[in-house]
Design a protein around this motif. Sequence first.
Motif, PDB file in Angstrom:
ATOM      1  N   VAL A 198     -76.652 -35.176  -9.445  1.00 18.02           N
ATOM      2  CA  VAL A 198     -77.314 -35.810  -8.291  1.00 18.02           C
ATOM      3  C   VAL A 198     -77.487 -34.797  -7.164  1.00 18.02           C
ATOM      4  CG1 VAL A 198     -77.063 -37.556  -6.495  1.00 18.02           C
ATOM      5  CG2 VAL A 198     -76.559 -38.141  -8.871  1.00 18.02           C
ATOM      6  N   LEU A 199     -76.429 -34.047  -6.871  1.00 20.51           N
ATOM      7  CA  LEU A 199     -76.511 -33.039  -5.810  1.00 20.51           C
ATOM      8  C   LEU A 199     -77.529 -31.958  -6.149  1.00 20.51           C
ATOM      9  CD1 LEU A 199     -72.732 -32.632  -4.862  1.00 20.51           C
ATOM     10  CD2 LEU A 199     -74.529 -33.809  -3.566  1.00 20.51           C
ATOM     11  N   ALA A 200     -77.609 -31.607  -7.423  1.00 17.11           N
ATOM     12  CA  ALA A 200     -78.586 -30.595  -7.828  1.00 17.11           C
ATOM     13  C   ALA A 200     -80.011 -31.102  -7.625  1.00 17.11           C
ATOM     14  CB  ALA A 200     -78.356 -30.206  -9.285  1.00 17.11           C
ATOM     15  N   ALA A 201     -80.244 -32.366  -7.985  1.00 17.16           N
ATOM     16  CA  ALA A 201     -81.586 -32.934  -7.800  1.00 17.16           C
ATOM     17  C   ALA A 201     -81.949 -33.032  -6.324  1.00 17.16           C
ATOM     18  CB  ALA A 201     -81.657 -34.310  -8.466  1.00 17.16           C
ATOM     19  N   VAL A 202     -80.962 -33.428  -5.502  1.00 16.67           N
ATOM     20  CA  VAL A 202     -81.219 -33.540  -4.063  1.00 16.67           C
ATOM     21  C   VAL A 202     -81.471 -32.166  -3.451  1.00 16.67           C
ATOM     22  CG1 VAL A 202     -80.177 -34.161  -1.845  1.00 16.67           C
ATOM     23  CG2 VAL A 202     -79.976 -35.716  -3.793  1.00 16.67           C
ATOM     24  N   SER A 203     -80.668 -31.181  -3.844  1.00 17.20           N
ATOM     25  CA  SER A 203     -80.839 -29.836  -3.297  1.00 17.20           C
ATOM     26  C   SER A 203     -82.163 -29.222  -3.729  1.00 17.20           C
ATOM     27  CB  SER A 203     -79.678 -28.939  -3.741  1.00 17.20           C
ATOM     28  OG  SER A 203     -79.643 -28.828  -5.157  1.00 17.20           O
ATOM     29  N   ASP A 204     -82.625 -29.549  -4.938  1.00 16.69           N
ATOM     30  CA  ASP A 204     -83.937 -29.050  -5.361  1.00 16.69           C
ATOM     31  C   ASP A 204     -85.069 -29.678  -4.550  1.00 16.69           C
ATOM     32  OD1 ASP A 204     -82.706 -27.475  -7.228  1.00 16.69           O
ATOM     33  OD2 ASP A 204     -82.972 -28.905  -8.884  1.00 16.69           O
ATOM     34  N   THR A 205     -84.855 -30.931  -4.106  1.00 15.90           N
ATOM     35  CA  THR A 205     -85.899 -31.636  -3.339  1.00 15.90           C
ATOM     36  C   THR A 205     -85.926 -31.172  -1.890  1.00 15.90           C
ATOM     37  OG1 THR A 205     -85.604 -33.567  -4.773  1.00 15.90           O
ATOM     38  CG2 THR A 205     -86.788 -33.898  -2.693  1.00 15.90           C
ATOM     39  N   MET A 206     -84.739 -30.998  -1.305  1.00 17.26           N
ATOM     40  CA  MET A 206     -84.661 -30.617   0.101  1.00 17.26           C
ATOM     41  C   MET A 206     -85.046 -29.160   0.290  1.00 17.26           C
ATOM     42  SD  MET A 206     -81.104 -32.524   1.165  1.00 17.26           S
ATOM     43  CE  MET A 206     -81.119 -31.776   2.799  1.00 17.26           C
ATOM     44  N   GLN A 207     -85.804 -28.904   1.330  1.00 11.94           N
ATOM     45  CA  GLN A 207     -86.218 -27.555   1.682  1.00 11.94           C
ATOM     46  C   GLN A 207     -85.784 -27.260   3.117  1.00 11.94           C
ATOM     47  OE1 GLN A 207     -87.564 -25.420  -0.458  1.00 11.94           O
ATOM     48  NE2 GLN A 207     -87.627 -26.982  -2.091  1.00 11.94           N
TER      49      GLN A 207
ATOM     50  N   TYR B  92     -88.646 -38.506   5.086  1.00  8.63           N
ATOM     51  CA  TYR B  92     -87.959 -37.461   4.313  1.00  8.63           C
ATOM     52  C   TYR B  92     -86.631 -37.987   3.776  1.00  8.63           C
ATOM     53  CZ  TYR B  92     -87.204 -32.553   3.086  1.00  8.63           C
ATOM     54  OH  TYR B  92     -87.034 -31.382   2.403  1.00  8.63           O
ATOM     55  N   THR B  93     -85.916 -38.747   4.606  1.00  3.46           N
ATOM     56  CA  THR B  93     -84.651 -39.348   4.156  1.00  3.46           C
ATOM     57  C   THR B  93     -84.893 -40.333   3.026  1.00  3.46           C
ATOM     58  OG1 THR B  93     -83.789 -39.115   6.408  1.00  3.46           O
ATOM     59  CG2 THR B  93     -82.610 -40.601   4.918  1.00  3.46           C
TER      60      THR B  93
ATOM     61  N   SER C 183     -84.469 -41.848  -2.707  1.00  2.00           N
ATOM     62  CA  SER C 183     -85.133 -42.253  -3.949  1.00  2.00           C
ATOM     63  C   SER C 183     -84.805 -41.294  -5.081  1.00  2.00           C
ATOM     64  CB  SER C 183     -86.642 -42.332  -3.729  1.00  2.00           C
ATOM     65  OG  SER C 183     -87.163 -41.055  -3.388  1.00  2.00           O
ATOM     66  N   VAL C 184     -84.758 -39.990  -4.784  1.00  2.00           N
ATOM     67  CA  VAL C 184     -84.396 -39.007  -5.807  1.00  2.00           C
ATOM     68  C   VAL C 184     -82.966 -39.219  -6.269  1.00  2.00           C
ATOM     69  CG1 VAL C 184     -83.990 -36.550  -6.215  1.00  2.00           C
ATOM     70  CG2 VAL C 184     -86.063 -37.290  -5.031  1.00  2.00           C
ATOM     71  N   ALA C 185     -82.056 -39.449  -5.321  1.00  2.00           N
ATOM     72  CA  ALA C 185     -80.652 -39.647  -5.676  1.00  2.00           C
ATOM     73  C   ALA C 185     -80.460 -40.919  -6.488  1.00  2.00           C
ATOM     74  CB  ALA C 185     -79.804 -39.679  -4.407  1.00  2.00           C
ATOM     75  N   LEU C 186     -81.133 -42.008  -6.088  1.00  6.11           N
ATOM     76  CA  LEU C 186     -80.981 -43.267  -6.811  1.00  6.11           C
ATOM     77  C   LEU C 186     -81.557 -43.175  -8.219  1.00  6.11           C
ATOM     78  CD1 LEU C 186     -81.819 -45.830  -3.969  1.00  6.11           C
ATOM     79  CD2 LEU C 186     -79.574 -45.303  -4.941  1.00  6.11           C
ATOM     80  N   ARG C 187     -82.686 -42.503  -8.382  1.00  8.03           N
ATOM     81  CA  ARG C 187     -83.229 -42.336  -9.739  1.00  8.03           C
ATOM     82  C   ARG C 187     -82.291 -41.519 -10.613  1.00  8.03           C
ATOM     83  NH1 ARG C 187     -88.096 -40.820  -6.961  1.00  8.03           N
ATOM     84  NH2 ARG C 187     -89.478 -42.617  -6.690  1.00  8.03           N
TER      85      ARG C 187
END
Length: 450
Positions: free
Chosen positions: A70-79, A136-137, A142-146
């Motif tokens: 989950v953290l990896a997906a969130v970190s990939d999304t956040m810039q 943005y939040t 949404s990325v984390a929940l998916r």
Amino acid sequence: FVASCFQSQPPVSWGATQLSSQRTKTILSQHAKPLAAAAAKRSGSSLVLAGRLASTLSKLVIGPAKAKSVLAAVSDTMQLGDLTLIGAVGWASVPLAHLIFKKQHPELDEKHFFKTKIFKGTEMLSQIAKIGGVVYTADIFSVALRKMGFNVPLDMSSAVAKISYFAWGANRLARVKQKLLLRAVRVKTPDQLGKNGIYDRIANVLLASATLMWILDVLSIETGRAVGSIFALGSVGTLILSLASKDVASQLVGGLALTASRRFYEGEEIELGDGIRGSVSKMGWMYTDVRGGDEILIKIPNSQIANQRIKNISRMRRSQVKLDLWIKYEDIRKIPKLIDDIKEEVAASCPRLNTDSRPFRVHWREYASDHLTVTVDAKFNLPPTGDVYWNNRQEVLLAVARAAERNGVNFALPTVHIKSGQSVDDAVKEYQLPSSGDTTVYPPYDGVTT
């Protein structure tokens, strides 16, 4: 055979189209599987908790591996660049513009900055960036929940963005509308709109309705089904809904009727039939706020005000000062001269005295057991509220005092008769002063006169 029936083909002989038993089973199974899947989906969608609660809660249990993904997906999304831009524009642009303005114009007051176009422009950019932060939040969630296994719609972030920006735009449009209305009627604050306030309210209702319909459209809510489900309640539900909405509807209609009737506006002083008196602080759709002379704010439902008699004191152009003077019997011969002097003093001290269309009366009215009553009844060309009225009333009292002093007239003391065997306290309690509502002038009670 099944295919020929659905395709409306002409009948053919069984021999010409003889199908093997295995082929027939294959065709039927191909049509049955999608129907069964659709039926199972419809059956499952009607369930709320059955078979879903444990599976949903299990998705919230995050182990080390799941948390890492989950953290990896969130970190990939956040810039970092996106966050820096949103934070700088949203939270640092207005303070930075204020700082630059102070350095360029040190002679001006700090409050002057908030009236400039620079502040209005940077504030608008700041609000847009802050809404972008909300969107943005929503993207991050949404990325984390998916990633956690929840079925989040792909267009959720798009819906949040549309709703947020449209609501912000509607709010800005409401402000522009109000400024244009204030400029059109040439007033500075909304509480000075008076009878034009009804146009402001109607515009607000239309704007709120348009915003709500847009939000419903964005959320893909079928209005017909939603309204139909509301009206499809049973008899008990319909009765409860009707009883609950009756008072709300009457108050809304009452608020609109009060604004349209022009009986009073915000800022005016009124007196209701039930005795409540004060200044109208706010006229809302449901309630009207009246601030009394003791600074206590009273919220009154509009439906109650609409059914009462209302005295609009602020719209009155004339006022009255009426006094009852208690004169001693020993000064009975001084009364005629006293009356003439009172008229002279009041006329000289109060230039707003109305003697053209209203009578100015000072008369010896009656005999009483312990005094003679002289009534002063004067009308003035000024409203019965505000400092102007109370200063004028004070001038009348001072004029009466000067006339009494010039003639050597003393006001009578209240006389308390004590019966045989009665205590002084009981006699004082039985003594009743006049309750006509007029002002009676006599010295304050500080003892017992028998």
